[in-house]
Design an enzyme around this catalytic site. Structure first.
Site, short mmCIF file in Angstrom:
data_model
loop_
_atom_site.label_atom_id
_atom_site.label_comp_id
_atom_site.label_asym_id
_atom_site.label_seq_id
_atom_site.Cartn_x
_atom_site.Cartn_y
_atom_site.Cartn_z
CG ASP A 535 4.60 34.72 8.01
OD1 ASP A 535 4.64 36.02 8.62
OD2 ASP A 535 5.62 33.96 8.22
CD GLU A 538 5.93 41.74 8.06
OE1 GLU A 538 6.82 40.80 7.28
OE2 GLU A 538 4.90 41.07 8.73
#
Ligand SMILES: *[C@@H]1O[C@H](CO)[C@@H](O)[C@H](O)[C@H]1NC(C)=O
Ligand SMILES: *[C@@H]1O[C@H](CO)[C@@H](O)[C@H](O)[C@H]1NC(C)=O
Ligand SMILES: *[C@@H]1O[C@H](CO)[C@@H](O)[C@H](O)[C@H]1NC(C)=O
Ligand SMILES: *[C@@H]1O[C@H](CO)[C@@H](O)[C@H](O)[C@H]1NC(C)=O
Ligand SMILES: *[C@@H]1O[C@H](CO)[C@@H](O)[C@H](O)[C@H]1NC(C)=O
Length: 952
Positions: A535, A538
């Protein structure tokens, strides 16, 4: 777990005000053309040469500030230069795409044309949409076509310009290299022949000779003329070629150091792909801009063009006559794709080169196969990962986690995998287990294994860098190995995530693979987990840039910034000027999740010696080869449930077959009805996981009423019964690049009604899923393409005619239809796949209009790596004709488990059988004459030997 929804309230407020202002401007004010902008004090006003309005907060009305309408009309001087004369507004290509407001002066300073037209609207990302006021004249100076030369792979063209444009550092001389890579695949590279620029390190096929036959032609303007090019489809049948790409008359090619633009007209408006964005499957061409720059951003409903977690510069287009082609721009820099109704499309990227591929299909399925041939086929998932997954942020302890598993078991709801979010960690630090607080994680995982279940936990990329008395190897070893991302001065960049201040492994550094493998292995030695959920990659950062900001050089503040949320590249992520081994973060930022997935793949492969299972939030083209994806931090809303379908279908087109959304919603509390419908839909996500946020009400299906539990049990049992079919689809995706979940138009490309449908979808070619997506709904207008369909549950035939039919949609189940002509391999379901793999197989035969059907089954041990290549698998083909169903064993390479058939059901059996035989011996059967279904009890036939069932 992930992004917190901090800015939403202001977004909603902003949207409301914009809407009010717009409504007012449309109805109450004479139809003059205005842009409404938000001023510092929060008021809205028009900003143009013309009448100015301001919102009077007392009266709620817009008041004119100066100039009357007449004065405004007088001032509005249309460019008289003939080069600015454009017959159709849809032809205008934006010459001022900046988020700052364009003015006549700024526009003309660029040598462009200015004309105020219809009302524009300003999106949440700051972009004004609508017909651009500032547009390119026909004779805008740009590149000219130079000499052409043939090459072993095609031909090259020299391009040059003798004036500079309005962005700094134009590359004055370029080369366009046209490569006929395969019959169906074309590659065109436009680059600087003198100075090597950054290129995406994706391992794509190397071609040294032009394909002897090509289904396409590339036409470049004549030497000495303004540069433009077109790509056409060569037709087999007589008639003119179809123009797929044509840059002539579109916005000029720009190739400056930090601004590259390529613009084209398109043959149709049937455009799909271009991820990751939230919205309908079929893109609207109505002046949309899709921004791409990976960001930790909860997808919200207001603006579909904003940047989200992933970067997929690929589109698929339906042409006329059911043909389709694909386009892939292999470039990882921040970019945007502007769509306009002409239809036309403009790519704007702020770095790298133009490296583009085109795929000729001609079927949509073939386009995806040709695309994944370049970026890599979908990974082969472990069989257990096809079961149901359950997670929640806020299972604070082993006890709490296992209490949920227990209530799922008591409710007899199938579940294969239990997950934990960051709760399990010691102070949210990676590769630690918070024993005292969380409990015995290792023991819990052993218990799950003893129940035939599996375990996946979250791992974030940020490694806590706090000094502490006890050693923390993930930080100490990483520091010693020197694998952290560095700031512009070469010092490890400090970001902030859940553990507090952190440093980030640089996964473009080959040494980071060893590091990540060491850490994964050391943790696995303690806790025998089965898969990893990566997770926050980005890369998410609670600081903008770093703990000390960013130097603000030309990479942090480039001359052109696409309309990224937050307004600058460093928003909620690391500095673009930060250095990674392969290149600057400016270039490789959007590869972070992808490179982390690759490193994780190697780490898991080395550690477990079994098929890796990885779910990543951030993705880039090629992700699917190593792992899957979920749609991120969605909301418990009907709209989010509905939009999970286009996300899933797009990801399948991007080669990511293992995809799903958080069932029942991540943010907000769900409701029982929403969750019930979402569990039904989610049972048909290739990746089926229920997950929700910290502090939100538990939403595992076992907490709800008996009716809800029943419905979820039914939906998941159907899923589990269909897993042999689903697994075979994953195999086809892995081996041939087919999609697992696909839109209707993939199977019915000639039926243009299907082009817009994204509330129904298919598993493979055989199973149509039609979920309820709205509240209090118990009937659906379902679209049935023209062929035979059968109700999955009853076998009742529906003759599709390419129209919508009203059908009941009871709360208790999800409507499913089997397409005539298919044989689905199935299995008796169980509570886990470990158990169901021991059960007998079944076949569901759905006859087509001519009484025929076929299908296949791929089977192996479900976890060994590379069984297809090593031949340790079974492949059985089934076919049905007028009075028989029979099998052919194509491959019997895996004999580790018995494969027994005990039941066969035939839908669409028009004649009443008098007797049925299995391998020549009489068998028991039932014929339901009203619905025309035949069920045969098979006396345990070995599927690894050919069998035949006959009826008279
Ligand atoms: C630049 O190129 C254009 C088009 O070929 C030509 O008309 C013009 O004279 C050139 N200008 C210079 C300064 O060479
Ligand atoms: C591309 O568009 C231009 C301008 O409309 C047109 O003249 C040209 O024929 C087109 N190219 C092809 C290959 O059709
Ligand atoms: C979990 O439950 C066990 C048995 O009920 C108990 O002994 C233990 O203290 C609990 N652990 C935690 C961390 O709550
Ligand atoms: C749930 O299913 C069981 C068995 O199928 C049935 O007996 C029961 O009535 C159902 N309960 C509800 C509330 O639908
Ligand atoms: C039925 O299926 C057979 C075998 O796949 C195929 O050859 C035939 O064309 C199909 N008929 C119809 C009407 O779709």
């Amino acid at each position: 777990m992930g992004s917190k929804n901090v800015v939403l309230t202001s977004f909603v407020l902003f949207l409301t005000l914009v809407t009010l202002a717009l409504i007012y401007s449309l109805y109450a004010v004479p139809r003059v053309q205005i842009i409404i902008i938000q001023t510092q004090d929060g008021a809205f006003k028009e900003q143009n040469d013309g009448i100015r309005y301001q919102l009077n907060e007392k009266t709620g009305k817009q008041e004119e500030l100066k100039a009357t309408k007449e004065e405004y009309e007088k001032k509005k001087t249309v460019q008289s230069k003939s080069q600015c004369a454009v017959v159709n507004d849809d032809h205008k290509f934006d010459c001022y795409p900046e988020t700052s407001i364009a003015t006549k002066e700024k526009c003309e300073a660029r040598g462009c044309c200015w004309q105020v037209v219809q009302t524009q609207t300003k999106g949440l990302n700051g972009k004004v949409t609508g017909v651009p006021f500032c547009y390119y004249p026909k004779d805008f100076p740009g590149y000219r076509t130079g000499l052409k030369a043939t090459t072993p792979t095609g031909f090259t063209v020299a391009l040059s310009r003798n004036t500079t444009g309005f962005y700094p550092d134009d590359v004055m001389n370029l080369v366009m290299d046209v490569k006929y890579e395969t019959e169906y695949r074309l590659r065109i590279r436009i680059y600087d022949p003198k100075n090597a620029r950054y290129e995406v390190p994706l391992d794509t096929p190397k071609v040294t000779k032009a394909a002897p036959i090509q289904r396409y032609s590339v036409i470049v303007s004549n030497t000495g003329d303004a540069f433009n090019f077109a790509v056409t489809r060569k037709m087999l049948e007589p008639g003119p070629p179809v123009v797929l790409f044509n840059t002539s008359g579109a916005a000029p090619l720009i190739f400056a150091d930090q601004f590259i633009q390529l613009s084209t007209f398109l043959p149709t408006k049937s455009l799909y792909g271009l991820g990751e964005h939230r919205g309908s499957l079929l893109h609207s061409m109505d002046w949309r801009r899709l921004t791409t720059w990976n960001r930790d951003q909860a997808p919200h409903d207001a603006d579909t063009g904003t940047n989200l977690y992933g970067h997929h510069p690929f589109y698929l287009m339906m042409e006329d006559a059911g043909r389709s082609h694909g386009f892939f721009l292999l470039n990882s820099n921040a970019k945007e794709t502007a769509l306009q109704p002409d239809p036309a499309l403009t790519w704007r990227t702020i770095g790298g080169v133009l490296d583009l591929y085109m795929f000729m299909g001609p079927s949509p399925s073939e386009v995806v196969q040709q695309y994944t041939e370049v970026i890599g086929r979908s990974f082969m998932p472990p069989y257990w990962s096809l079961g149901f997954h359950l997670c929640k942020f806020g299972y604070h302890s082993v006890n709490e986690t296992m209490a949920v598993v227990k209530r799922m078991q008591e409710a007899k709801i199938p579940q294969d995998t239990q997950w934990n979010d960051i709760d399990y960690m010691d102070e949210f630090k990676d590769f630690t287990t918070g024993k005292s607080k969380f409990g015995d994680q290792a023991g819990m995982v052993n218990t799950l294994h003893s129940m035939g279940m599996h375990y996946v936990m979250i791992v974030d990329p940020g490694i806590g860098n706090k000094k502490s008395s006890s050693p923390y190897p993930p930080y100490d070893v990483g520091t010693k190995m020197d694998i952290w991302i560095k700031d512009s001065k070469g010092v490890p960049l400090v970001g902030r995530v859940w553990p507090g201040d952190v440093v980030f492994p640089d996964f473009t550094n080959p040494k980071a693979y060893d590091y990540w493998t060491q850490m994964t292995k050391a943790f696995h030695d303690q806790v025998q987990f089965d898969g990893m959920w990566i997770d926050m990659n980005e890369l998410s950062n609670f600081y903008d840039g770093s703990s000390t900001g960013c130097p603000g050089n030309k990479y942090d503040n480039p001359p052109y910034v696409p309309a990224v949320l937050g307004g600058h590249l460093n928003s909620r992520t690391i500095c673009s000027s930060a250095q990674q081994n392969f290149s600057l973060t400016y270039n490789v930022h959007d590869l972070y999740g992808f490179t982390e997935t690759m490193a994780t793949y190697q780490a898991l492969k080395t550690t477990r010696a079994k098929r890796p299972f990885i779910i990543s939030r951030s993705t880039f083209a090629g992700q699917g080869h190593y792992g899957g994806h979920w749609s991120g931090d969605n909301f418990a809303r009907y709209e989010d449930m509905a939009l999970s379908i286009p996300e899933m279908l797009n990801m399948n087109m991007f080669g990511i077959s293992m995809i799903g959304a958080d069932i029942c919603g991540f943010h907000d509390d769900t409701t029982e009805q929403l969750c019930q419908r979402w569990q039904q839909l989610g049972a048909f996500y290739p990746f089926s996981r229920n997950h929700n946020d910290l502090g939100k009400k538990p939403q595992d299906p076992a907490v709800f009423s008996d009716a809800m539990k029943n419905s979820t049990r039914t939906a998941l049992s159907v899923r589990y019964s269909l897993l042999p079919y689903l697994y075979t689809l994953f195999h086809k995706s892995n081996a041939m690049g087919e999609t697992v979940a696909r839109p209707l138009f993939f199977e019915f490309p000639e039926d243009t009604n299907t082009y817009i449908i994204d509330d129904q979808f298919l598993w493979g070619s055989a199973l149509m899923i039609t979920p309820v997506l709205t509240k209090d709904t118990t009937a659906l207008n379902t679209y049935f393409p023209a062929c035979a369909w059968y109700d999955f549950y009853t076998g009742l035939k529906i003759t599709g005619s390419g129209s919508r039919i009203k059908v009941n949609a009871p709360m208790s189940q999800i409507n499913l239809y089997v397409r005539g002509g298919n044989i689905l391999p199935m299995v008796e379901p169980a509570m886990t796949t470990t158990e169901s793999r021991k059960n007998n197989f079944r076949l569901l035969v759905a006859l087509n209009e001519t009484g025929q059907a076929n299908g296949g089954l791929f089977w192996d041990d479900g976890e060994t790596i590379g069984t297809h290549d090593s031949g340790v698998f079974n492949m059985i083909m089934f076919s049905a004709g007028k009075n028989f169903v029979s099998s052919e064993v194509m491959k019997a390479g895996y004999t580790g488990e018995k494969m027994t058939l005990d039941k066969l059901t035939v839908y669409g059996m028009l004649v009443t059988p008098k007797s049925v035989t299995v391998n020549g011996k009489g068998a028991q059967f039932q014929y339901n004459s009203p619905v025309k279904t035949l069920t045969v009890s098979i006396p345990l036939v070995d599927l690894l030997k050919p069998f035949s069932v006959k009826w008279m």
